[in-house]
Write an enzyme that holds these catalytic residues in place. Structure first.
Site, short mmCIF file in Angstrom:
data_model
loop_
_atom_site.label_atom_id
_atom_site.label_comp_id
_atom_site.label_asym_id
_atom_site.label_seq_id
_atom_site.Cartn_x
_atom_site.Cartn_y
_atom_site.Cartn_z
N CYS A 1 0.79 0.36 -9.92
CA CYS A 1 0.79 -0.30 -8.68
C CYS A 1 -0.67 -0.72 -8.35
CB CYS A 1 1.03 0.94 -7.78
SG CYS A 1 1.20 -0.12 -5.84
N GLY B 1 10.28 -11.94 -11.87
CA GLY B 1 10.88 -13.46 -11.52
C GLY B 1 12.31 -13.47 -11.74
N ILE C 1 8.03 -5.50 -16.07
CA ILE C 1 6.54 -5.25 -15.81
C ILE C 1 6.46 -5.08 -14.33
CG2 ILE C 1 5.38 -6.53 -17.57
CD1 ILE C 1 4.93 -8.93 -15.64
N ASN C 2 5.35 -4.38 -13.86
CA ASN C 2 5.12 -4.39 -12.44
C ASN C 2 4.30 -5.81 -12.20
OD1 ASN C 2 4.56 -3.72 -9.67
ND2 ASN C 2 4.42 -1.59 -10.46
N THR C 3 4.07 -5.93 -11.07
CA THR C 3 3.28 -7.22 -10.54
C THR C 3 2.00 -7.57 -11.32
OG1 THR C 3 2.58 -5.83 -8.73
CG2 THR C 3 4.60 -7.07 -8.16
N GLY D 1 0.95 -1.29 0.06
CA GLY D 1 0.14 0.08 0.02
C GLY D 1 0.76 1.26 0.09
N GLY E 1 7.98 -12.43 -8.50
CA GLY E 1 8.70 -13.64 -8.42
C GLY E 1 8.83 -14.63 -9.67
C1 LIG Z 1 7.11 -6.21 -1.29
C2 LIG Z 1 7.13 -5.41 -2.89
C3 LIG Z 1 7.19 -3.98 -3.09
C4 LIG Z 1 7.00 -3.40 -4.06
N1 LIG Z 1 6.65 -1.93 -4.27
C5 LIG Z 1 6.92 -1.35 -5.11
C6 LIG Z 1 7.04 0.14 -5.56
O1 LIG Z 1 6.88 0.85 -4.29
N2 LIG Z 1 6.69 0.88 -6.59
C7 LIG Z 1 6.91 -0.05 -7.68
O2 LIG Z 1 7.07 0.68 -8.65
N3 LIG Z 1 7.01 -1.24 -7.61
C8 LIG Z 1 6.80 -2.01 -6.41
N4 LIG Z 1 7.17 -3.24 -6.55
C9 LIG Z 1 7.23 -4.11 -7.77
C10 LIG Z 1 8.65 -4.37 -7.84
O3 LIG Z 1 9.55 -3.26 -8.14
C11 LIG Z 1 8.80 -5.19 -9.34
O4 LIG Z 1 8.23 -4.61 -10.60
C12 LIG Z 1 8.07 -6.61 -9.31
O5 LIG Z 1 8.29 -7.33 -8.02
C13 LIG Z 1 8.44 -7.61 -10.32
O6 LIG Z 1 9.81 -7.88 -10.29
P1 LIG Z 1 10.34 -9.47 -9.36
O7 LIG Z 1 9.31 -10.41 -9.71
O8 LIG Z 1 11.81 -9.49 -9.56
O9 LIG Z 1 9.94 -9.10 -7.78
C14 LIG Z 1 6.86 -4.22 -5.23
C15 LIG Z 1 7.12 -5.39 -5.11
C16 LIG Z 1 7.16 -6.09 -3.83
C17 LIG Z 1 7.61 -7.75 -4.01
#
Ligand SMILES: Cc1cc2nc3c(=O)[nH]c(=O)nc-3n(C[C@H](O)[C@H](O)[C@H](O)COP(=O)(O)O)c2cc1C
Length: 322
Positions: A136, A253, A197-199, A79, A223
């Site tokens: 987000c 991931g 990408i973002n999540t 959040g 992940g």
């Molecule tokens: C706990 C957590 C907090 C995150 N907070 C943000 C954020 O504040 N702003 C943002 O742009 N992305 C945020 N993300 C997304 C990550 O920056 C990233 O884009 C996403 O997790 C995909 O990469 P990964 O699979 O390597 O984690 C967050 C991800 C996680 C897991």
């Protein structure tokens, strides 16, 4: 790493020198200080570090639970907990060592005006670049609501562009139908680069209470579970971005050198590492060494030569996906 490895791994990204192609991702490294307490960790192993998402006013974030482990990934709904832009600029940035790596601010907001104002405050700060998070999934207004609407995305990029001369990176949402079309609009509005990408939005349910486990009911999935989706999105955005010389930070991931290499081949110029840091804070050293060994083995002199080197199969025979 040898000095020869270092030379191969260094690149230019929007006029910034990245010492390695790895970018530590927003929300996974606090405000750049989080892992410096871990023995053996060095910010120098990353080409850049994206700071936690920052809003105009401080935000307490969502109620618990905020994170939950899933098969091959995790859900989070933090959040956008953060101390507000004035605290970040006044108290946190002065303590960062800008000789170690590039620091990238990550901007969020509930309104277009808030995005513009936070960007303006970071423009007047030492950060090297500004990433706008229009993707987000964990806040009620703004965030992904902007990122899934190409018109709104372009509007946010436009006002942020007017508020800064620093490199502007737009973080795209995978929760939309036409990510390449959205990217095109963002380029027209002045984006210098993309984070892809973002999540992805997801849910987990406690079957005894029959309630969602995440306090916010839904959260962002990250992940290894999302890597195949992220790779395709990078490939799709690259088709648009390369015509304009716009670089991409591929992410989603990444947990090994092989993962990072896949993203580079798909079209990324730099590769983000986020969730993997939670269970292996020293992972960047291994990924850097693995990329350097791959480049040498395959006769590439630099990371840039690998970017977008994908050789597509001839899919004309069938063309369908099943
Ligand atoms: C706990 C957590 C907090 C995150 N907070 C943000 C954020 O504040 N702003 C943002 O742009 N992305 C945020 N993300 C997304 C990550 O920056 C990233 O884009 C996403 O997790 C995909 O990469 P990964 O699979 O390597 O984690 C967050 C991800 C996680 C897991």
């Amino acid at each position: 790493m040898t000095s020869e490895d270092r030379a191969m791994l260094a690149s230019e990204f929007c006029g910034m020198r990245f010492e390695t192609p790895l970018v530590l991702l927003s929300g996974c490294v606090g405000f750049g200080e989080e892992y410096t307490r871990v023995s053996g960790f060095s910010n120098r192993d990353a080409g850049a570090i994206c700071l936690k998402g920052t809003t105009l006013e401080p935000r307490p974030g969502n109620p618990a639970h905020r994170v939950y482990e899933t098969p091959a990934g995790m859900l989070n709904a933090i959040g956008l907990q953060n101390p507000g832009v004035d605290h970040v600029v006044g108290e946190i940035l002065p303590k960062l060592d800008f000789s170690e790596t590039r620091f990238i601010a990550n901007v969020s907001g509930s309104t277009v005006e808030e995005y513009a104002e936070v960007t303006r405050r970071f423009d007047d700060s030492p950060v090297d670049a500004i990433e706008i998070n229009i993707s987000c999934p964990n806040v009620k207004e703004g965030g992904v609501a902007f990122g899934n609407d190409p018109e709104m995305s372009a509007r946010v990029v436009e006002v942020c562009r007017a508020a800064t001369r620093k490199p502007l990176i737009t973080k795209l949402s995978p929760n939309q139908t036409d990510i390449a079309g959205n990217a095109r609009r963002c380029i027209e509005a002045g984006s210098d680069a993309f984070a892809v990408i973002n999540t992805l939005m997801g849910m987990a349910i406690d079957i005894d209470s029959r309630s969602p486990i995440i306090g916010n009911n839904q959260g962002g999935l990250s992940g290894p579970a999302i890597k195949p989706i992220a790779l395709l999105k990078v490939h799709q955005v690259y088709q648009v971005a390369r015509e304009h010389g716009i670089p991409i930070i591929g992410q989603g991931g990444v947990a090994s050198a092989e993962d990072a290499i896949e993203f580079l081949i798909a079209g990324a110029s730099a590769v983000g590492v986020g969730t993997a840091l939670f269970y292996d804070p020293l992972i960047c050293q291994r990924i850097n060494a693995g990329i350097a060994a791959y480049l040498r083995r395959h006769g590439f002199g630099t990371v840039a030569q690998l970017t977008g080197s994908l050789r597509l199969n001839d899919a004309r025979v069938c063309g369908c996906n099943t």
